[in-house]
Scaffold this active site. Structure first.
Site, PDB file in Angstrom:
ATOM      1  N   SER A 130       0.835  -1.195   0.000  1.00 48.18           N
ATOM      2  CA  SER A 130       0.000   0.000   0.000  1.00 48.18           C
ATOM      3  C   SER A 130       0.871   1.247   0.000  1.00 48.18           C
ATOM      4  O   SER A 130       1.982   1.247   0.563  1.00 48.18           O
ATOM      5  CB  SER A 130      -0.863  -0.017   1.258  1.00 48.18           C
ATOM      6  N   TYR A 158      -1.615  -0.922  10.666  1.00 46.37           N
ATOM      7  CA  TYR A 158      -1.931  -1.559   9.378  1.00 46.37           C
ATOM      8  C   TYR A 158      -0.775  -1.359   8.403  1.00 46.37           C
ATOM      9  O   TYR A 158      -0.259  -2.308   7.800  1.00 46.37           O
ATOM     10  CB  TYR A 158      -3.231  -0.978   8.810  1.00 46.37           C
ATOM     11  N   LYS A 162       2.260  -3.993   6.479  1.00 47.71           N
ATOM     12  CA  LYS A 162       2.673  -4.040   5.062  1.00 47.71           C
ATOM     13  C   LYS A 162       4.194  -3.854   4.961  1.00 47.71           C
ATOM     14  O   LYS A 162       4.874  -4.545   4.199  1.00 47.71           O
ATOM     15  CB  LYS A 162       1.960  -2.938   4.266  1.00 47.71           C
TER      16      LYS A 162
HETATM   17  P1  NAD Z   1     -10.930  -6.931   1.304  1.00 45.28           P
HETATM   18  O1  NAD Z   1     -11.107  -6.931   2.784  1.00 45.28           O
HETATM   19  O2  NAD Z   1     -12.113  -6.720   0.460  1.00 45.28           O
HETATM   20  O3  NAD Z   1     -10.222  -8.294   0.856  1.00 45.28           O
HETATM   21  C1  NAD Z   1      -9.332  -9.009   1.683  1.00 45.28           C
HETATM   22  C2  NAD Z   1      -9.814 -10.458   1.729  1.00 45.28           C
HETATM   23  O4  NAD Z   1      -8.917 -11.223   2.523  1.00 45.28           O
HETATM   24  C3  NAD Z   1     -11.185 -10.593   2.370  1.00 45.28           C
HETATM   25  O5  NAD Z   1     -12.011 -11.334   1.489  1.00 45.28           O
HETATM   26  C4  NAD Z   1     -10.925 -11.325   3.681  1.00 45.28           C
HETATM   27  O6  NAD Z   1     -12.009 -12.172   4.017  1.00 45.28           O
HETATM   28  C5  NAD Z   1      -9.662 -12.101   3.360  1.00 45.28           C
HETATM   29  N1  NAD Z   1      -8.823 -12.404   4.528  1.00 45.28           N
HETATM   30  C6  NAD Z   1      -8.407 -11.560   5.487  1.00 45.28           C
HETATM   31  N2  NAD Z   1      -7.640 -12.207   6.380  1.00 45.28           N
HETATM   32  C7  NAD Z   1      -7.556 -13.497   5.961  1.00 45.28           C
HETATM   33  C8  NAD Z   1      -6.911 -14.648   6.460  1.00 45.28           C
HETATM   34  N3  NAD Z   1      -6.198 -14.629   7.580  1.00 45.28           N
HETATM   35  N4  NAD Z   1      -7.033 -15.810   5.775  1.00 45.28           N
HETATM   36  C9  NAD Z   1      -7.757 -15.870   4.643  1.00 45.28           C
HETATM   37  N5  NAD Z   1      -8.401 -14.800   4.132  1.00 45.28           N
HETATM   38  C10 NAD Z   1      -8.299 -13.627   4.791  1.00 45.28           C
HETATM   39  O7  NAD Z   1      -9.811  -5.849   0.962  1.00 45.28           O
HETATM   40  P2  NAD Z   1      -9.314  -5.273  -0.419  1.00 45.28           P
HETATM   41  O8  NAD Z   1      -9.671  -3.845  -0.477  1.00 45.28           O
HETATM   42  O9  NAD Z   1      -9.707  -6.156  -1.524  1.00 45.28           O
HETATM   43  O10 NAD Z   1      -7.743  -5.337  -0.187  1.00 45.28           O
HETATM   44  C11 NAD Z   1      -6.970  -6.402  -0.682  1.00 45.28           C
HETATM   45  C12 NAD Z   1      -5.528  -6.160  -0.305  1.00 45.28           C
HETATM   46  O11 NAD Z   1      -5.108  -4.912  -0.835  1.00 45.28           O
HETATM   47  C13 NAD Z   1      -5.266  -6.090   1.180  1.00 45.28           C
HETATM   48  O12 NAD Z   1      -4.038  -6.708   1.445  1.00 45.28           O
HETATM   49  C14 NAD Z   1      -5.181  -4.619   1.459  1.00 45.28           C
HETATM   50  O13 NAD Z   1      -4.382  -4.342   2.586  1.00 45.28           O
HETATM   51  C15 NAD Z   1      -4.528  -4.111   0.195  1.00 45.28           C
HETATM   52  N6  NAD Z   1      -4.824  -2.690  -0.077  1.00 45.28           N
HETATM   53  C16 NAD Z   1      -6.101  -2.254  -0.164  1.00 45.28           C
HETATM   54  C17 NAD Z   1      -6.362  -0.895  -0.400  1.00 45.28           C
HETATM   55  C18 NAD Z   1      -7.777  -0.385  -0.484  1.00 45.28           C
HETATM   56  O14 NAD Z   1      -7.962   0.824  -0.370  1.00 45.28           O
HETATM   57  N7  NAD Z   1      -8.774  -1.233  -0.694  1.00 45.28           N
HETATM   58  C19 NAD Z   1      -5.312  -0.003  -0.568  1.00 45.28           C
HETATM   59  C20 NAD Z   1      -4.034  -0.481  -0.496  1.00 45.28           C
HETATM   60  C21 NAD Z   1      -3.790  -1.835  -0.247  1.00 45.28           C
HETATM   61  N1  UFG Z   2     -12.657  11.582   3.110  1.00 43.50           N
HETATM   62  C1  UFG Z   2     -13.651  12.444   3.459  1.00 43.50           C
HETATM   63  N2  UFG Z   2     -14.787  11.947   4.008  1.00 43.50           N
HETATM   64  C2  UFG Z   2     -14.981  10.621   4.196  1.00 43.50           C
HETATM   65  C3  UFG Z   2     -13.949   9.732   3.850  1.00 43.50           C
HETATM   66  C4  UFG Z   2     -12.792  10.250   3.306  1.00 43.50           C
HETATM   67  O1  UFG Z   2     -13.518  13.656   3.283  1.00 43.50           O
HETATM   68  O2  UFG Z   2     -16.045  10.228   4.718  1.00 43.50           O
HETATM   69  C5  UFG Z   2     -11.434  12.102   2.500  1.00 43.50           C
HETATM   70  C6  UFG Z   2     -10.200  11.830   3.345  1.00 43.50           C
HETATM   71  O3  UFG Z   2      -9.968  12.873   4.230  1.00 43.50           O
HETATM   72  C7  UFG Z   2      -9.127  11.741   2.271  1.00 43.50           C
HETATM   73  C8  UFG Z   2      -9.844  11.221   1.041  1.00 43.50           C
HETATM   74  O4  UFG Z   2     -11.227  11.435   1.281  1.00 43.50           O
HETATM   75  O5  UFG Z   2      -8.661  12.998   1.983  1.00 43.50           O
HETATM   76  C9  UFG Z   2      -9.620   9.742   0.806  1.00 43.50           C
HETATM   77  O6  UFG Z   2      -9.872   9.042   1.998  1.00 43.50           O
HETATM   78  P1  UFG Z   2     -10.046   7.460   2.052  1.00 43.50           P
HETATM   79  O7  UFG Z   2     -10.375   7.115   3.458  1.00 43.50           O
HETATM   80  O8  UFG Z   2     -10.968   7.038   0.986  1.00 43.50           O
HETATM   81  O9  UFG Z   2      -8.601   6.937   1.637  1.00 43.50           O
HETATM   82  P2  UFG Z   2      -7.179   7.224   2.291  1.00 43.50           P
HETATM   83  O10 UFG Z   2      -6.375   7.962   1.280  1.00 43.50           O
HETATM   84  O11 UFG Z   2      -7.298   7.807   3.606  1.00 43.50           O
HETATM   85  O12 UFG Z   2      -6.625   5.735   2.458  1.00 43.50           O
HETATM   86  C10 UFG Z   2      -6.724   4.734   1.422  1.00 43.50           C
HETATM   87  C11 UFG Z   2      -6.800   3.353   2.084  1.00 43.50           C
HETATM   88  C12 UFG Z   2      -5.509   3.045   2.775  1.00 43.50           C
HETATM   89  C13 UFG Z   2      -4.374   3.158   1.822  1.00 43.50           C
HETATM   90  C14 UFG Z   2      -4.364   4.525   1.164  1.00 43.50           C
HETATM   91  C15 UFG Z   2      -3.317   4.560   0.113  1.00 43.50           C
HETATM   92  O13 UFG Z   2      -7.885   3.319   2.986  1.00 43.50           O
HETATM   93  O14 UFG Z   2      -5.544   1.720   3.237  1.00 43.50           O
HETATM   94  O15 UFG Z   2      -5.631   4.789   0.568  1.00 43.50           O
HETATM   95  O16 UFG Z   2      -3.264   5.781  -0.516  1.00 43.50           O
HETATM   96  F1  UFG Z   2      -3.213   2.976   2.460  1.00 43.50           F
END
Ligand code: NAD
Ligand code: UFG
Length: 681
Positions: A130, A158, A162
């Protein structure tokens, strides 16, 4: 750009938001996929919808990565060539409250995964990292857009998980340089699959901007809180690099292919940013989403959120040049797709009035699911197996014969509740002529082919269902699909057959549709439920019927093939044996779905207060009193009667009826039948 044919990519967290989209792209690029997910933040519905999109079964295991024994079994069962590792807990705020849980799940889970990989000599991994590992980049001058060499300094547990995992992977590579690790640092994933079938389904109150805004738009939340408008940006709100989830998914294919192309015997450890390289403010995204929705949405500017920083925009040059990947979609595309996902699935994967379980004795077998929808006094259960109707309960009375276990279903050959296809009823001598050539089918009924052959639709596992509410929210809809391969039971051309059930207060309607890639192939689909209105009695004796027609196809008593003559069937009860095809109307269409429904039969029994009515768009229907049923200990002769709307028997071999059943690659086969229930007047 394809995967190898026999090996599999293991996708951990494949039921989740990014994982499910990546599985679709992997399969579209020719990879075989096996999913491991403990469903802690997702539902199996996502997997079944992925299968529906790609029209292929995807093996799934409900396994926690920390359970090495179960994980090892998956590695034993499948020839795994590489892993894409999504599984993690991901809520920044939550991680500050329960850090141990995050370290255990994310770090310990990854260690167990890596140990299992090593034990099975799998050394290729694409890891979901991330942008959060960079921390607050405004601490440096000139680090925005953020390059991969930007020093890491995650600010929450979190992000630290990573960071730790990236370091573990680096150390493993240092110890054994044949490991191949692609570290993908995602920026802000948004949007949904353009089909509207999969998307983000957050539990509870969404933390992220777009999922929250979507819930405001659908009326689940009152207004958006904008966390601060006093940042140093063009409108005062923070800047992020929002990337469409489908672009992000494709980045994984690019990374996997890059790893696959690393020189034989060599390894790699390398990080890539997956972002668009373009920053957007909160207001930019807000306006793009309002445009997709078609009107302004309520918001309020409140104070800054703890931990937020001004700008997290990627420098994506390394991924662009090395992986030959770049984002193709923009925030307008993402907002449009998110809005489609939201309106098609207002409560995410959950649908009120629907639940599923598995058939008795098949815990964890996701191919033996039973789907039950309940609407007022009516409760109907369906199986993937044969897209069958297992149970129809109206005012607490069960009206069809059904079984409890998958083995029972597999061992019976009476098409109990099943979808009958590819060709319902008989084809004389198991053959027909097309384009001057004779096509020979599987003969499973003496000299004839019956109900699609010995391995017909009744024995196939349909994919899906997609479950949703109708546009007016009144009815529940379940959509199954089956890809019947060219040559199956001898039939030419691949057939994609869809079975859509609609359940209302007092009816179940089934709509069939099918397309083919063949210049001509015969199709005739129907349902083979055994109805019994006698209030749980084992026989239909005493059932009274009103038929809309007495015109029946005369059949040769030996071959059961129509002679060409029409006979008369005048009956008012089902006390005798009936197995006749009744003619409802003249028709010459391959698709009758747009015709109006015509009532063909009404049935009741003196021992019950219920009435069954059958209406169809089809030209004829077979009425059968189930005289040959023999499922020891369960059902015997005359346990139920079948009403099977469809096309005329053996139509494919009769010149004037051929066009009723011959489907080509320019047309769509279709029909509708409705079974409705009421109390006697
Ligand atoms: P998500 O929660 O939708 O998907 C993660 C999946 O992993 C879920 O289906 C959950 O049930 C499964 N899981 C969690 N722990 C587990 C375990 N111990 N064993 C087996 N399954 C398990 O999340 P996502 O948004 O699809 O994110 C996927 C990956 O991308 C994650 O590693 C997350 O940290 C990373 N990531 C997400 C974002 C974002 O904004 N969505 C940003 C950066 C990185
Ligand atoms: N925001 C609002 N109102 C809300 C939610 C978010 O104004 O209800 C704003 C936040 O202040 C931020 C922007 O929208 O400026 C994006 O916020 P998000 O919570 O959607 O995303 P973040 O950038 O905070 O974080 C996301 C993931 C993290 C990841 C990161 C990487 O949640 O896990 O992107 O850039 F690490």
């Amino acid at each position: 750009m394809t995967g190898t044919t026999n090996s599999y990519i293991l996708v951990t967290g494949g039921a989740g938001y990014i994982g499910s989209h990546t599985v679709v792209e992997l399969i579209n690029h020719g990879y075989n996929v096996v999913i491991v997910d403990n469903l802690s933040n997702s539902s199996y519905d996502a997997v079944s919808r992925v299968e529906y999109i790609v029209k292929k079964p995807v093996p799934f295991f409900n396994v926690d990565l920390r359970d090495s024994e179960k994980l090892g079994k998956v590695f034993e069962q499948y020839d795994i060539s590489g892993v894409i590792h999504f599984a993690a807990l991901k809520a920044v705020g939550e991680s500050t409250h329960i850090p141990l849980k995050y370290y255990d799940n994310n770090v310990n889970g990854t260690i167990k995964l890596l140990e299992t990989m090593a034990a099975h000599k799998v050394k290729t991994i694409v890891f979901s990292s991330s942008a959060t590992v960079y921390g607050d980049v405004t601490r440096f001058k000139d680090m925005i857009p953020i390059p991969e060499h930007c020093p890491n300094d995650p600010t929450n547990p979190y992000g630290k998980t990573k960071y730790v995992i990236e370091n573990i992977l680096h150390d493993i590579y240092n110890a054994d340089t044949t490991w191949k690790s692609a570290i993908l640092r995602y920026f802000n994933p948004i949007g949904a699959h353009p089909s509207g079938l999969i998307g983000e389904d957050p539990l509870g109150i969404p933390n992220n901007l777009l999922p929250y805004l979507a819930q405001v738009a659908i009326g689940r939340r009152e207004k958006l809180s904008i966390f601060g408008n006093d940042y140093d940006s063009h409108d005062g709100t923070p800047i992020r690099d929002y990337i469409h989830v489908v672009d992000l998914a494709k980045g994984h294919i690019a990374a996997l292919e890059y790893l696959n192309n690393v020189t034989e015997g060599a390894g790699l450890f390398r990080e890539w940013n997956l972002g668009t390289g373009k920053g957007s403010t909160v207001f930019d995204v807000y306006h793009a989403f309002c445009k997709a929705v078609g009107h302004e949405l309520p918001y309020e500017v409140v104070g800054r959120r703890d931990g937020d920083v001004l700008d997290l925009t990627a420098n994506a040059t390394r991924a662009n040049t090395e992986l030959k990947w770049s984002a193709e979609k923009n925030i307008d595309d993402a907002c449009r797709d998110l809005w489609k996902w939201t309106t098609d699935n207002p409560k995410g994967y959950a649908v009120a009035g629907y639940q599923w379980t598995t058939l008795a004795g098949t815990d964890g077998d996701y191919t033996s699911r039973v789907h039950t929808v309940t609407k007022d006094d009516l409760s109907v259960s369906f199986l993937n197996y044969g897209a069958s109707i297992q149970k129809v309960e109206f005012k607490n009375q069960n009206l069809v014969c059904g079984l409890d276990t998958l083995d029972e279903y597999k061992s019976q050959d009476i098409y109990l509740g099943a979808t009958v296809g590819r060709y319902a009823n008989r084809i004389a001598n198991g053959q027909f002529e097309i384009n001057g050539e004779t096509v020979k089918l599987d003969k499973n009924n003496g000299e004839n082919s019956l109900h699609g052959g010995s391995n017909g639709f009744n024995k196939q596992n349909f994919l899906g269902p997609i479950v949703k509410r109708s546009a007016d929210e009144e009815n529940l809809i379940l959509q199954f699909v089956l890809v019947d391969k060219a040559g199956a039971n001898g039939f030419p051309g691949e057939l994609i057959a869809a079975v859509e059930y609609t359940v209302g207060n007092d009816f179940v309607e089934v709509e069939y549709s099918a397309t083919t890639d063949a210049s001509g192939t015969p199709v005739n689909l129907t349902n083979h439920s055994y109805w019994n209105l006698a209030g749980n009695k084992s026989t239909i004796d005493g059932t009274q019927v009103k038929l809309a027609t007495s015109k029946a196809l005369e059949v040769d008593p030996n071959t059961l093939i129509p002679t060409g003559n029409v006979s008369t069937l005048d009956i008012s009860n089902l006390d005798g044996k009936v197995d006749n095809c009744l003619i409802v109307r003249e028709s010459s269409q391959i698709n009758t779905s747009s015709e109006s429904l015509v009532e063909v039969l009404e049935a009741s029994h003196p021992d019950s207060t219920l009435v069954l009515r059958v209406e169809t768009t089809e030209p004829s229907f077979q009425l059968y009193t189930g005289d040959y049923v023999d499922i020891p200990g369960k059902f015997g002769p005359r346990c139920g009667f079948c009403v099977e709307p469809g096309r005329l028997i053996n139509a494919v071999n009769v010149e004037k009826w051929k066009q009723l059943v011959l489907l080509d690659n320019k047309s769509t086969y279709g029909s509708r039948t409705r079974y409705s229930f009421k109390l006697k007047n």
